[in-house]
Design a protein around this motif. Structure first.
Motif, PDB file in Angstrom:
ATOM      1  N   LEU A  62      16.696  10.299  11.802  1.00 45.56           N
ATOM      2  CA  LEU A  62      15.440  10.414  12.541  1.00 45.56           C
ATOM      3  C   LEU A  62      15.432   9.493  13.746  1.00 45.56           C
ATOM      4  CD1 LEU A  62      12.646  10.440   9.789  1.00 45.56           C
ATOM      5  CD2 LEU A  62      13.805  12.359  10.855  1.00 45.56           C
ATOM      6  N   ASP A  79       6.287  21.845  11.648  1.00 48.04           N
ATOM      7  CA  ASP A  79       5.586  21.265  12.807  1.00 48.04           C
ATOM      8  C   ASP A  79       6.229  19.957  13.267  1.00 48.04           C
ATOM      9  OD1 ASP A  79       3.670  23.347  12.820  1.00 48.04           O
ATOM     10  OD2 ASP A  79       2.527  22.322  11.251  1.00 48.04           O
ATOM     11  N   GLY A  80       7.553  19.909  13.234  1.00 53.49           N
ATOM     12  CA  GLY A  80       8.275  18.734  13.702  1.00 53.49           C
ATOM     13  C   GLY A  80       8.350  17.587  12.715  1.00 53.49           C
ATOM     14  N   HIS A  81       7.763  17.748  11.514  1.00 51.96           N
ATOM     15  CA  HIS A  81       7.766  16.680  10.507  1.00 51.96           C
ATOM     16  C   HIS A  81       8.713  17.023   9.357  1.00 51.96           C
ATOM     17  CE1 HIS A  81       4.430  14.765  12.511  1.00 51.96           C
ATOM     18  NE2 HIS A  81       3.739  15.893  12.445  1.00 51.96           N
ATOM     19  N   SER A  83      17.747  23.597  10.431  1.00 54.55           N
ATOM     20  CA  SER A  83      16.703  23.308   9.445  1.00 54.55           C
ATOM     21  C   SER A  83      15.933  24.577   9.123  1.00 54.55           C
ATOM     22  CB  SER A  83      15.760  22.226   9.980  1.00 54.55           C
ATOM     23  OG  SER A  83      15.069  22.692  11.122  1.00 54.55           O
ATOM     24  N   VAL A 119      11.642  21.216   7.735  1.00 55.65           N
ATOM     25  CA  VAL A 119      10.810  20.663   8.804  1.00 55.65           C
ATOM     26  C   VAL A 119       9.667  21.624   9.104  1.00 55.65           C
ATOM     27  CG1 VAL A 119      10.789  19.878  11.209  1.00 55.65           C
ATOM     28  CG2 VAL A 119      12.834  19.506   9.806  1.00 55.65           C
ATOM     29  N   SER A 157      25.079  17.389  14.477  1.00 55.42           N
ATOM     30  CA  SER A 157      23.972  17.695  15.370  1.00 55.42           C
ATOM     31  C   SER A 157      24.439  18.807  16.299  1.00 55.42           C
ATOM     32  CB  SER A 157      23.614  16.445  16.169  1.00 55.42           C
ATOM     33  OG  SER A 157      22.525  16.666  17.012  1.00 55.42           O
ATOM     34  N   ASN A 208      12.520   8.588  16.726  1.00 55.40           N
ATOM     35  CA  ASN A 208      11.132   8.792  17.155  1.00 55.40           C
ATOM     36  C   ASN A 208      10.423   9.829  16.288  1.00 55.40           C
ATOM     37  OD1 ASN A 208      11.465   6.945  19.329  1.00 55.40           O
ATOM     38  ND2 ASN A 208      12.402   8.582  20.535  1.00 55.40           N
ATOM     39  N   GLY A 209      10.692   9.800  14.976  1.00 51.83           N
ATOM     40  CA  GLY A 209      10.036  10.686  14.034  1.00 51.83           C
ATOM     41  C   GLY A 209      10.574  12.100  13.980  1.00 51.83           C
ATOM     42  N   LYS A 210      11.575  12.417  14.764  1.00 54.33           N
ATOM     43  CA  LYS A 210      12.150  13.762  14.805  1.00 54.33           C
ATOM     44  C   LYS A 210      13.552  13.763  14.197  1.00 54.33           C
ATOM     45  CE  LYS A 210       8.728  15.406  17.236  1.00 54.33           C
ATOM     46  NZ  LYS A 210       7.676  16.128  16.555  1.00 54.33           N
ATOM     47  N   VAL A 211      13.879  14.838  13.513  1.00 47.57           N
ATOM     48  CA  VAL A 211      15.220  14.970  12.937  1.00 47.57           C
ATOM     49  C   VAL A 211      16.190  15.333  14.060  1.00 47.57           C
ATOM     50  CG1 VAL A 211      16.650  16.148  11.237  1.00 47.57           C
ATOM     51  CG2 VAL A 211      14.226  15.782  10.762  1.00 47.57           C
ATOM     52  N   VAL A 212      17.154  14.443  14.296  1.00 42.33           N
ATOM     53  CA  VAL A 212      18.134  14.670  15.363  1.00 42.33           C
ATOM     54  C   VAL A 212      19.535  14.917  14.827  1.00 42.33           C
ATOM     55  CG1 VAL A 212      16.836  13.399  17.108  1.00 42.33           C
ATOM     56  CG2 VAL A 212      18.515  12.186  15.690  1.00 42.33           C
TER      57      VAL A 212
END
Length: 146
Positions: free
Chosen positions: A45, A112-114, A85, A110, A81, A47-51
């Motif tokens: 993660l 809504d981006g979470h 998902s 994932v 990467s 900035n809170g996003k799965v990269v």
């Protein structure tokens, strides 16, 4: 067939927490965390996003076989990467198809981006076997006239 959301609810309570790591943390830290909680992969993660996703397979192929040191190598160097998902409304069958076609062992969930969870191929196979056993039982009862 169940949805991903239903499967995540059924997972063992010890596997409800999703362990993650940052892309700038060291590979050694990722390995320690995976060993500590007995898992084979970590969503990465930023900035809170799965990269990305970093797995034992990534470590073996991108570190060990290339003679790199896990002490000074950041996770972003070996993570897989871009991330493939699924959302929580996908079917288990759809997830199995993705994992089979893409040769994946772990699939982030994932919405809504979470990040909601991480499915392993073992989770999906276990569920498929349970569903087949239930269907067999229903068919046997039907044949017996119950």
């Amino acid at each position: 067939m169940k949805t991903v959301a239903e499967l995540l609810k059924l997972k063992d309570s010890s596997h409800h927490q999703v362990h993650t790591i940052g892309p700038d943390e060291m590979v050694l830290d990722a390995l320690r965390l995976m060993a500590q909680v007995n898992i084979g992969a970590l969503p990465v993660l930023e900035n809170g996003k799965v990269v990305g996703v970093v797995s034992e397979r990534d470590y073996a192929r991108k570190m060990v076989l290339k003679g790199r040191s896990s002490i000074g190598t950041p996770v972003r160097t070996i993570m897989s990467s871009p991330v493939i998902s699924v959302d929580s409304q996908q079917s288990i069958g759809h997830c199995m198809a993705i994992m089979t076609d893409r040769h994946l062992r772990h699939l982030p969930v994932v919405d809504d981006g979470h990040l909601l969870g991480l499915l392993s191929i073992g989770d999906l196979v276990k569920e498929a076997i349970a569903e087949q056993a239930g269907l067999i039982q229903q068919l046997e009862q039907y044949i017996r006239g119950e």
